[in-house]
Design a protein around this motif. Structure first.
Motif, PDB file in Angstrom:
ATOM      1  N   PRO A  45      -3.947  -1.818  -9.087  1.00  0.00           N
ATOM      2  CA  PRO A  45      -4.422  -0.543  -8.541  1.00  0.00           C
ATOM      3  C   PRO A  45      -5.926  -0.502  -8.303  1.00  0.00           C
ATOM      4  CG  PRO A  45      -3.881  -0.296 -10.863  1.00  0.00           C
ATOM      5  CD  PRO A  45      -3.434  -1.673 -10.471  1.00  0.00           C
ATOM      6  N   ARG A  88       2.032  -0.657  -2.794  1.00  0.00           N
ATOM      7  CA  ARG A  88       1.577   0.492  -3.578  1.00  0.00           C
ATOM      8  C   ARG A  88       0.246   0.189  -4.254  1.00  0.00           C
ATOM      9  NH1 ARG A  88       3.999   5.107  -5.612  1.00  0.00           N
ATOM     10  NH2 ARG A  88       6.074   4.384  -5.031  1.00  0.00           N
ATOM     11  N   LEU A 122      -3.154   2.296  -3.666  1.00  0.00           N
ATOM     12  CA  LEU A 122      -3.871   2.938  -4.766  1.00  0.00           C
ATOM     13  C   LEU A 122      -5.341   2.532  -4.769  1.00  0.00           C
ATOM     14  CD1 LEU A 122      -1.186   2.541  -7.587  1.00  0.00           C
ATOM     15  CD2 LEU A 122      -2.034   4.712  -6.661  1.00  0.00           C
TER      16      LEU A 122
END
Length: 203
Positions: free
Chosen positions: A57, A79, A83
């Motif tokens: 992230p 993802r 992020l």
């Protein structure tokens, strides 16, 4: 399936790492979002363009960007990339063994949070990273403590009924990093420990 389970874990779902002997441990993704004690030992050594490999992230990528250091995170999960971008960092959906922007020109490459284990072959990974950093460039790696055994495990991710494919993941002890680094094309190794974490600079 691996990517889906990993992405769900980044979103807060409980996931586990399963070993071939049946051992399961929780995949602790929450700690990758906020600064971790000892991160400064990595960040302070990044003064030039830095490639964060397996950036997740993006806590380190984002921290470097906020310091004015050019940094790029690469990760195999959409993802994770999203992020990082949402937090203000630059990231691309990329495998380290694929084409990477700036190849041969990065001043520093990061293999934090045990990411020297990517692919299950640390020597091969470091030879690839050797191609990515510029002449005289460095790799900052996080390692297992000296009492740990260097090894390659077959693991997979699980979340409830969802089970990913098996893949290789390596553990490298600080006791073995000089040998591994030399085989990967980095003859100079400087090791240290801080806040219970073991780290090394390879050059």
């Amino acid at each position: 399936m691996i990517g889906e389970i990993y992405a769900d874990a980044l979103a807060g779902a409980t996931a586990e790492i399963e070993y071939v002997d049946g051992t399961r441990v929780t995949l602790e993704t929450a700690c990758w979002f906020e600064p971790v004690d000892g991160d400064e030992a990595f960040l302070s050594r990044c003064s030039g363009p830095t490639l964060d490999i397996g950036s997740g992230p993006g806590r380190l990528t984002v921290a470097l960007t906020h310091r004015g250091v050019r940094a790029l995170g690469i990760d195999i999960t959409p993802r994770a990339v999203a992020l990082t971008r949402r937090a203000g960092g630059f990231a691309l959906l990329r495998d380290v063994f694929d084409e990477v922007p700036g190849s041969g020109r990065w001043a520093t490459a990061l293999l934090a949070d045990g990411n020297i284990g990517i692919g299950g072959n640390p020597e091969l990974l470091l030879r690839r990273v050797r191609q990515l950093v510029r002449p005289g460039g460095e790799v900052l790696v996080e390692l297992a403590p000296p009492e740990a055994t260097s090894r390659v495990d077959r693991v997979r991710l699980r979340r409830g009924p969802l089970i990913g494919d098996w893949f290789g993941w390596a553990t490298v002890s600080v006791s073995d990093i000089q040998r591994v680094a030399r085989a990967g094309g980095f003859p100079l190794v400087d090791c240290w420990t801080t806040h219970g974490r073991w780290m090394a600079r390879l050059s």
